[in-house]
Structures are given as C-alpha cells and as structure tokens.
Motif scaffolding. Structure first.
Motif, PDB file in Angstrom:
ATOM      1  N   ARG A   1      -4.820   4.426   6.010  1.00 35.68           N
ATOM      2  CA  ARG A   1      -3.338   4.224   5.921  1.00 35.68           C
ATOM      3  C   ARG A   1      -3.122   2.875   6.197  1.00 35.68           C
TER       4      ARG A   1
ATOM      5  N   ARG B   1       4.800  10.353   2.495  1.00 31.30           N
ATOM      6  CA  ARG B   1       5.053   8.848   1.986  1.00 31.30           C
ATOM      7  C   ARG B   1       4.293   8.075   2.978  1.00 31.30           C
ATOM      8  N   CYS B   2       3.378   7.238   2.536  1.00 29.90           N
ATOM      9  CA  CYS B   2       2.705   6.220   3.336  1.00 29.90           C
ATOM     10  C   CYS B   2       2.969   4.734   2.771  1.00 29.90           C
ATOM     11  N   GLY B   3       2.288   4.031   3.871  1.00 31.54           N
ATOM     12  CA  GLY B   3       2.545   2.497   3.428  1.00 31.54           C
ATOM     13  C   GLY B   3       2.812   1.677   4.866  1.00 31.54           C
TER      14      GLY B   3
ATOM     15  N   ASN C   1       0.787  -1.050  -0.006  1.00 33.57           N
ATOM     16  CA  ASN C   1      -0.094   0.067  -0.246  1.00 33.57           C
ATOM     17  C   ASN C   1       0.903   1.278   0.080  1.00 33.57           C
ATOM     18  N   GLU C   2       2.044   1.227  -0.720  1.00 33.96           N
ATOM     19  CA  GLU C   2       2.684   2.296  -0.705  1.00 33.96           C
ATOM     20  C   GLU C   2       2.318   3.561  -1.759  1.00 33.96           C
ATOM     21  N   HIS C   3       2.412   4.624  -1.289  1.00 39.06           N
ATOM     22  CA  HIS C   3       1.760   5.900  -2.159  1.00 39.06           C
ATOM     23  C   HIS C   3       2.015   6.968  -1.307  1.00 39.06           C
ATOM     24  N   PHE C   4       1.900   8.195  -2.245  1.00 38.78           N
ATOM     25  CA  PHE C   4       2.084   9.653  -1.614  1.00 38.78           C
ATOM     26  C   PHE C   4       0.760  10.208  -1.650  1.00 38.78           C
ATOM     27  N   VAL C   5       0.680  11.098  -0.669  1.00 41.40           N
ATOM     28  CA  VAL C   5      -0.548  11.595  -0.371  1.00 41.40           C
ATOM     29  C   VAL C   5      -0.263  13.191   0.235  1.00 41.40           C
TER      30      VAL C   5
ATOM     31  N   ASN D   1       3.531  10.685  -8.183  1.00 43.34           N
ATOM     32  CA  ASN D   1       2.054  10.345  -8.373  1.00 43.34           C
ATOM     33  C   ASN D   1       1.301  10.587  -6.928  1.00 43.34           C
ATOM     34  N   ILE D   2       0.590  11.676  -6.744  1.00 44.86           N
ATOM     35  CA  ILE D   2       0.279  12.117  -5.318  1.00 44.86           C
ATOM     36  C   ILE D   2      -1.218  11.909  -5.205  1.00 44.86           C
ATOM     37  N   ARG D   3      -1.583  11.262  -4.461  1.00 43.24           N
ATOM     38  CA  ARG D   3      -3.356  11.531  -4.053  1.00 43.24           C
ATOM     39  C   ARG D   3      -3.527  12.540  -3.223  1.00 43.24           C
TER      40      ARG D   3
END
Length: 281
Positions: free
Chosen positions: A281, A232-234, A220-224, A269-271
């Motif tokens: 999260r 940076r989350c995950g 579940n790695e992503h940027f928000v 790629n940012i949400r």
C-alpha cells in the motif's frame, strides 16, 4: 461480549458524556496558556496564499436533501464568525473558539453528521465542510496543524465531483473535536470565508507572498478486495517547490489511506488480493 460505555447506555447518558467532554476541554484550554486567534479585520491582507471553494449541496448517496439545505444555513451562520480572523505569530486558530456552540437557540438546524461509520443528523451538522475548506488552504502554507480528526477509516460515499484527494478531510464536533493550527512563522495570516447560494468560499491571505509553493497530490489510488471486503487505498503527498528556481524542497507523506468502502461497489475497478501475497500500500 462488548461492554457498553456509559455514553452508549441511553440518549441521556450520551448527553451527560458530551457535556463532560466539553467542560474538560474548556478547562484544559484555560490552563494551557495558549493564545487563541480572536481579532478580526475586514480589510484583506495583501498576499493571497490559497483560494478554494466547495459545493454546499452535494449528492451523497441516500442523504435527505433537506439536510443539505440545513447545512447551507449552518455554514452561513458560522462564516461571519470566522471571516477576517487574523492569526498572528504565536497564535493558534481554533474553529470552535471562534464559531461557538452550534445550538438551535442560535439558529442552527439539523444537518448531516457521521459517527461510528454511520450517517445521522444533529443540530449544527455539516460543519465538517467548513473545517475541510480551512484545512485544504492551510495545507498550502507553512502553518503548523496542531489538531485534526478524520473519519477516513471508512469511504462512505461514492465520488461526486471530488476536488481534493480522499483522506484530506477533517471531522469536528463541539467542542472536544476541534480543528486547530498554530502560526509559527514571523508574519500574520488571515482567513476570509463566505457563503453564496451554492458554495462555501475561502481565502488564506498573509502580509507578504511566500517563497514556496505547495502541491497536494494523490498517488497509487486503487480499490482492493481483502477477505471479501473492499477497501480504498492510496497515498496523499505534499510537495514544497521553490518559486524562484522550481526546485523541489521537500516531499511529505500526509496520509496513507486504507478505508473500508461502505457503498455499492458495482462498477469499481477492484483488485483482488492474492492469497499469500500481501498487497503493498
């Protein structure tokens, strides 16, 4: 208004505070009764548990490449003090107990350090790469991690050839921020480490092979973007699998990351977090 701590008043005050912290840590260790691993053996134990290597000179934003060269020297000085150490049942591995103080008098140079979400330089800097390597190998074993520090509240550098999940790094600072693990098993383990012209290399070995295989994965790695700030989350998980049957024995959440990105976010790629709808999260 923020009231300054004593260590923030001046460079002298900082040195006094650091010295006090070192002395207090040494006193606590003496009184703890803990048995620290100290015996080294050149001959490798028969069973390879984990092997890993990490590139010494990496692209880290605007970091002066001279600091990377100095880090290579620092790692080469520390490696022989760790190499071959046996961690027998009931013993604790302490990085600083073996490596000792990284002082200029012992040949250490100014390398990269990270403090208060900022980069700087200090004698002995760059040693976190050493504890990162050891930690990654220990995660692939049943050894018990007893002390680990990290600076993963912040994502300071864009990924460059990342080999391990974000959030599995460690932070050390002589001697009161240490990396330690204890051997609660019935067999002896051994760390083998060395440096080449390009890499820091390590092996974790034991007297006998393990019946379990460990897998470390990022999910579940992503940027928000939250209130205009990019994070940076995950999550990072460790899964234990029975080698004989292939059955999953356990699945453990090691880290949940939520780190503020401190570099240029263009191209990521940012949400965008929607108002009134918290992002899971």
């Amino acid at each position: 208004m923020h009231r300054k701590l004593f260590c923030e008043l001046s460079p002298l005050a900082y040195r006094i505070s650091a010295r006090k912290s070192c002395m207090l840590r040494a006193l606590r260790d003496c009184a703890s009764g803990e048995r620290f691993a100290a015996v080294r053996e050149d001959a490798p134990l028969p069973a390879l548990i984990c092997r890993h290597s990490s590139l010494i000179r990496r692209t880290l934003g605007e970091v002066d490449p001279v600091l990377q060269d100095n880090k290579a020297v620092n790692l080469s000085l520390a490696a022989p003090k760790i190499n071959g150490v046996l961690i027998r049942p009931g013993e604790t591995f302490s990085f600083w107990h073996l490596a000792g103080p990284p002082s200029a008098a012992r040949g250490y140079r100014a390398g990269l350090v990270i403090a208060n979400a900022q980069t700087g330089e200090a004698v002995g800097g760059g040693m976190c790469q050493f504890s990162n390597l050891i930690h990654w190998m220990v995660l692939h074993s049943p050894l018990t991690i007893t002390e680990q520090h990290h600076h993963d509240q912040f994502d300071l550098f864009p990924d460059f050839g990342r080999q391990v999940p974000f959030g599995t790094g460690t932070s050390i600072f002589y001697n009161y921020l240490d990396y330690r693990f204890r051997n609660d098993t019935e067999q002896t383990y051994q760390l083998l480490v060395r440096t080449t012209s390009t890499h820091l290399c390590g092996e974790l070995r034991a007297e006998a092979p393990l019946a379990v295989k460990y897998h470390i994965t990022a999910e579940n790695e992503h940027f928000v973007r939250e209130d205009g700030i990019v994070y940076r989350c995950g999550e990072v998980y460790r899964t234990a699998v029975d080698k004989a049957t292939g059955n999953t024995l356990s699945r453990e959440l090691l880290r949940r990351n939520h780190a503020r990105v401190l570099y240029d976010t263009a191209g990521l790629n940012i949400r965008d977090m929607q108002p009134g709808r918290p992002l899971l999260r």
